[in-house]
Design a protein around this motif. Structure first.
Motif, PDB file in Angstrom:
ATOM      1  N   ALA A   1       0.954  -1.234   0.107  1.00 53.32           N
ATOM      2  CA  ALA A   1       0.066   0.035  -0.003  1.00 53.32           C
ATOM      3  C   ALA A   1       0.918   1.361   0.091  1.00 53.32           C
ATOM      4  O   ALA A   1       0.498   2.439  -0.872  1.00 53.32           O
ATOM      5  CB  ALA A   1      -1.048  -0.111   1.151  1.00 53.32           C
ATOM      6  N   ALA A   2       2.046   1.156   0.809  1.00 50.73           N
ATOM      7  CA  ALA A   2       2.790   2.454   0.911  1.00 50.73           C
ATOM      8  C   ALA A   2       3.637   2.615  -0.417  1.00 50.73           C
ATOM      9  O   ALA A   2       3.699   3.698  -0.966  1.00 50.73           O
ATOM     10  CB  ALA A   2       3.789   2.073   2.066  1.00 50.73           C
TER      11      ALA A   2
ATOM     12  N   ALA B   1       0.921   4.300  -2.845  1.00 52.75           N
ATOM     13  CA  ALA B   1       0.969   5.495  -2.511  1.00 52.75           C
ATOM     14  C   ALA B   1       1.919   6.385  -3.152  1.00 52.75           C
ATOM     15  O   ALA B   1       1.615   7.497  -3.578  1.00 52.75           O
ATOM     16  CB  ALA B   1       0.757   5.746  -0.893  1.00 52.75           C
ATOM     17  N   PHE B   2       3.178   5.935  -2.828  1.00 54.29           N
ATOM     18  CA  PHE B   2       4.264   6.729  -3.613  1.00 54.29           C
ATOM     19  C   PHE B   2       4.358   6.533  -5.176  1.00 54.29           C
ATOM     20  O   PHE B   2       4.546   7.729  -5.755  1.00 54.29           O
ATOM     21  CB  PHE B   2       5.657   6.339  -2.923  1.00 54.29           C
ATOM     22  CG  PHE B   2       6.688   7.128  -3.170  1.00 54.29           C
ATOM     23  CD1 PHE B   2       6.906   8.411  -2.265  1.00 54.29           C
ATOM     24  CD2 PHE B   2       7.583   7.057  -3.999  1.00 54.29           C
ATOM     25  CE1 PHE B   2       7.878   9.371  -2.281  1.00 54.29           C
ATOM     26  CE2 PHE B   2       8.633   8.038  -4.124  1.00 54.29           C
ATOM     27  CZ  PHE B   2       8.715   9.241  -3.387  1.00 54.29           C
TER      28      PHE B   2
ATOM     29  N   ASP C   1       0.963   8.762 -11.686  1.00 54.42           N
ATOM     30  CA  ASP C   1      -0.201   8.478 -12.137  1.00 54.42           C
ATOM     31  C   ASP C   1      -0.028   7.287 -13.062  1.00 54.42           C
ATOM     32  O   ASP C   1      -0.378   7.424 -14.327  1.00 54.42           O
ATOM     33  CB  ASP C   1      -0.860   9.523 -12.837  1.00 54.42           C
ATOM     34  CG  ASP C   1      -2.379   9.377 -12.942  1.00 54.42           C
ATOM     35  OD1 ASP C   1      -2.695   8.384 -12.092  1.00 54.42           O
ATOM     36  OD2 ASP C   1      -3.105  10.133 -13.662  1.00 54.42           O
ATOM     37  N   PRO C   2       0.428   6.120 -12.489  1.00 50.85           N
ATOM     38  CA  PRO C   2       0.466   4.887 -13.618  1.00 50.85           C
ATOM     39  C   PRO C   2      -1.144   4.263 -13.629  1.00 50.85           C
ATOM     40  O   PRO C   2      -1.975   4.846 -13.249  1.00 50.85           O
ATOM     41  CB  PRO C   2       1.169   3.862 -12.506  1.00 50.85           C
ATOM     42  CG  PRO C   2       0.815   4.220 -11.255  1.00 50.85           C
ATOM     43  CD  PRO C   2       0.730   5.627 -10.999  1.00 50.85           C
ATOM     44  N   THR C   3      -1.207   3.316 -14.643  1.00 58.76           N
ATOM     45  CA  THR C   3      -2.490   2.831 -14.889  1.00 58.76           C
ATOM     46  C   THR C   3      -2.495   1.577 -13.811  1.00 58.76           C
ATOM     47  O   THR C   3      -1.544   1.245 -13.194  1.00 58.76           O
ATOM     48  CB  THR C   3      -2.499   2.001 -16.277  1.00 58.76           C
ATOM     49  OG1 THR C   3      -1.668   1.021 -16.393  1.00 58.76           O
ATOM     50  CG2 THR C   3      -2.210   2.849 -17.406  1.00 58.76           C
ATOM     51  N   LEU C   4      -3.888   0.939 -13.727  1.00 59.54           N
ATOM     52  CA  LEU C   4      -3.845   0.371 -12.570  1.00 59.54           C
ATOM     53  C   LEU C   4      -3.068  -1.115 -12.848  1.00 59.54           C
ATOM     54  O   LEU C   4      -2.615  -1.744 -12.126  1.00 59.54           O
ATOM     55  CB  LEU C   4      -5.350  -0.357 -12.618  1.00 59.54           C
ATOM     56  CG  LEU C   4      -6.598   0.574 -12.211  1.00 59.54           C
ATOM     57  CD1 LEU C   4      -7.841  -0.048 -12.220  1.00 59.54           C
ATOM     58  CD2 LEU C   4      -6.057   1.186 -10.811  1.00 59.54           C
ATOM     59  N   GLU C   5      -3.026  -1.537 -14.074  1.00 61.07           N
ATOM     60  CA  GLU C   5      -1.956  -2.648 -14.508  1.00 61.07           C
ATOM     61  C   GLU C   5      -0.587  -2.358 -14.150  1.00 61.07           C
ATOM     62  O   GLU C   5      -0.011  -3.156 -13.510  1.00 61.07           O
ATOM     63  CB  GLU C   5      -2.092  -2.847 -16.011  1.00 61.07           C
ATOM     64  CG  GLU C   5      -1.465  -4.029 -16.504  1.00 61.07           C
ATOM     65  CD  GLU C   5      -1.584  -4.136 -17.799  1.00 61.07           C
ATOM     66  OE1 GLU C   5      -2.805  -4.765 -18.243  1.00 61.07           O
ATOM     67  OE2 GLU C   5      -0.763  -4.035 -18.595  1.00 61.07           O
TER      68      GLU C   5
ATOM     69  N   LEU D   1       0.385  -0.156 -11.760  1.00 59.69           N
ATOM     70  CA  LEU D   1       0.498  -0.421 -10.526  1.00 59.69           C
ATOM     71  C   LEU D   1       0.840  -1.706  -9.981  1.00 59.69           C
ATOM     72  O   LEU D   1       1.244  -2.255  -9.008  1.00 59.69           O
ATOM     73  CB  LEU D   1      -0.350   0.536  -9.631  1.00 59.69           C
ATOM     74  CG  LEU D   1      -0.366   0.781  -8.400  1.00 59.69           C
ATOM     75  CD1 LEU D   1       0.883   1.558  -8.060  1.00 59.69           C
ATOM     76  CD2 LEU D   1      -1.446   1.626  -7.797  1.00 59.69           C
TER      77      LEU D   1
ATOM     78  N   LYS E   1       3.204  -3.759  -7.529  1.00 64.86           N
ATOM     79  CA  LYS E   1       2.896  -4.206  -6.174  1.00 64.86           C
ATOM     80  C   LYS E   1       3.253  -5.789  -6.214  1.00 64.86           C
ATOM     81  O   LYS E   1       3.575  -6.327  -4.889  1.00 64.86           O
ATOM     82  CB  LYS E   1       1.251  -4.214  -5.939  1.00 64.86           C
ATOM     83  CG  LYS E   1       0.954  -2.664  -5.484  1.00 64.86           C
ATOM     84  CD  LYS E   1      -0.311  -2.441  -5.582  1.00 64.86           C
ATOM     85  CE  LYS E   1      -1.265  -2.694  -4.570  1.00 64.86           C
ATOM     86  NZ  LYS E   1      -2.643  -2.403  -4.221  1.00 64.86           N
TER      87      LYS E   1
ATOM     88  N   ARG F   1       3.348   1.567 -22.126  1.00 61.60           N
ATOM     89  CA  ARG F   1       2.578   0.781 -23.208  1.00 61.60           C
ATOM     90  C   ARG F   1       1.871   1.995 -23.985  1.00 61.60           C
ATOM     91  O   ARG F   1       1.264   2.744 -23.712  1.00 61.60           O
ATOM     92  CB  ARG F   1       1.440   0.338 -22.157  1.00 61.60           C
ATOM     93  CG  ARG F   1       0.726  -1.068 -22.814  1.00 61.60           C
ATOM     94  CD  ARG F   1       0.022  -2.013 -22.037  1.00 61.60           C
ATOM     95  NE  ARG F   1      -1.301  -1.657 -22.033  1.00 61.60           N
ATOM     96  CZ  ARG F   1      -2.287  -2.378 -21.821  1.00 61.60           C
ATOM     97  NH1 ARG F   1      -1.958  -3.951 -21.649  1.00 61.60           N
ATOM     98  NH2 ARG F   1      -3.441  -2.449 -21.576  1.00 61.60           N
TER      99      ARG F   1
ATOM    100  N   LEU G   1      -1.346   2.181 -27.227  1.00 62.74           N
ATOM    101  CA  LEU G   1      -2.419   1.592 -27.370  1.00 62.74           C
ATOM    102  C   LEU G   1      -2.468   0.607 -28.595  1.00 62.74           C
ATOM    103  O   LEU G   1      -1.759   0.891 -29.548  1.00 62.74           O
ATOM    104  CB  LEU G   1      -3.527   2.768 -27.776  1.00 62.74           C
ATOM    105  CG  LEU G   1      -3.985   3.702 -26.821  1.00 62.74           C
ATOM    106  CD1 LEU G   1      -5.124   4.653 -27.159  1.00 62.74           C
ATOM    107  CD2 LEU G   1      -4.303   3.016 -25.365  1.00 62.74           C
TER     108      LEU G   1
END
Ligand SMILES: Nc1ncnc2c1ncn2[C@@H]1O[C@H](COP(=O)(O)OP(=O)(O)O)[C@@H](O)[C@H]1O
Ligand SMILES: Nc1ncnc2c1ncn2[C@@H]1O[C@H](COP(=O)(O)OP(=O)(O)O)[C@@H](O)[C@H]1O
Ligand SMILES: [Mg+2]
Ligand SMILES: [Mg+2]
Lengths: 77, 143, 143
Positions: free
Chosen positions: C22-23, C26-27, C32-36, C38, C42, C141, C143
């Motif tokens: 999580a930390a 947050a950093f 502002d990455p995409t969900l993928e 991030l 993680k 990435r 499109l």
């Protein structure tokens, strides 16, 4: 339009900032509902479970939704 | 009898205030607070970190260390800087006291920390730095 | 030309894995990455932290240090422990290689890190510790 929406829903293009805001908004609504049900303050874990997030991830998402001025609003309340 | 701790170090940059709030929240989530308790802690930590940035380091850059320690239902957080320090801590902690003259600061930072946490203490040495220690018990509040 | 860094230190306890994830999120959110993107980061960080807990410290307790450094659109993360170390790093990094005999580990941790990050490197000294360095560029990435 439908195609574009489906495309935007793919994890590959959705930005984290937007997702975090969505989670934070969902959490606020869920908190209200839960507190009516429970008749007490809701715990972080209870809200997290209801919306399917880890408590630690929810905690981070809640930060993402804070406007800078809210600090002063909280204090004046 | 749960006991755990974490340490976070960041540069004194205003962007890191939000990161510290998020990281502290994530760690404190182990105690399963209410959202209000979490907001209280974040607000207090923000004030301490802001002080390190704007007063402790002022124009300079340096590290800010945040230690979080949880035991049972208590959380203890220290915010430490190696900045300019405070000559008179008692005076600095008075409501409305500020050394900021451009009118941007309210002088209410320490009062906010005292209000939102169960207790705070401040240790400071001029030209060495400042350490703010704050404690809060989670789950005290009833409806 | 943005540049920022943070350091997180936690005890080698499995509860801290979700905190570190999580930390780090947050950093890294500053980019502002995409969900993928991030999720990739993680997952890789989880593997490294899990290795420090289950292999590096095994039954013992010790500190795990996570350094996050961002510059422009790149993130560099190191996960360091002062645990038992790895005698043969090249062998350890082979897919399916594991020293775990109870069948709980898949031997795919390093492979996962290599897959989800742009590059990883491992430095280890027996009885001193292990440092895993991982890098990823955000927004690669197309499109
Ligand atoms: N970390 C610090 N380093 C140096 N001085 C500090 C620090 N924190 C607080 N101070 C001093 O204490 C005063 C009061 O702090 P505070 O109550 O937060 O009010 P404000 O920040 O609005 O001035 C500050 O104006 C400053 O002089
Ligand atoms: N931090 C570490 N300290 C000591 N040994 C490690 C560490 N990380 C990895 N290893 C060694 O490398 C092997 C392979 O790691 P990995 O690919 O993650 O697979 P697994 O964890 O499933 O065994 C481990 O079985 C272990 O022997
Ligand atoms: Mg202040
Ligand atoms: Mg592994």
């Amino acid at each position: 339009m439908g195609e574009i929406k489906r495309f935007l829903r793919d994890d590959g293009i959705i930005k984290v900032s937007r997702r975090l805001k969505e989670i934070a908004q969902k959490a606020k609504i869920t908190k209200e509902i839960l507190e009516k049900e429970l008749n007490r303050e809701a715990k972080l874990s209870e809200i997290a479970e209801r919306i399917g997030e880890l408590p630690s991830d929810l905690a981070v998402a809640l930060e993402a939704n804070v406007a800078p001025e809210s600090l002063y609003r909280e204090f004046n309340d | 009898m749960r006991e755990n701790s974490a340490k976070i170090t960041v540069m004194s940059r205003s962007e890191n205030e939000s990161f510290v709030r998020a990281a502290v929240s994530a760690f404190v989530s182990q105690l399963d607070p209410t959202l209000e308790e979490l907001a209280d802690i974040k607000t207090a930590v923000s004030e301490a970190v802001t002080n390190s940035i704007v007063h402790g380091y002022a124009e300079k850059k340096g590290d800010i260390m945040i230690d979080i320690y949880i035991k049972d239902d208590k959380v203890k957080i220290t915010v430490t800087d190696n900045g300019c320090g405070i000559a008179d801590v008692k005076e600095a902690m008075q409501p409305l006291f500020t050394t900021n003259t451009d009118g941007e600061r309210s002088g209410m930072g320490f009062t906010v920390m005292e209000t939102f946490m169960d207790n705070i203490s401040v240790n400071s040495i001029v030209d060495v730095g400042t350490k703010v220690t704050m404690e809060k018990t989670i789950g005290l509040r009833t409806l």
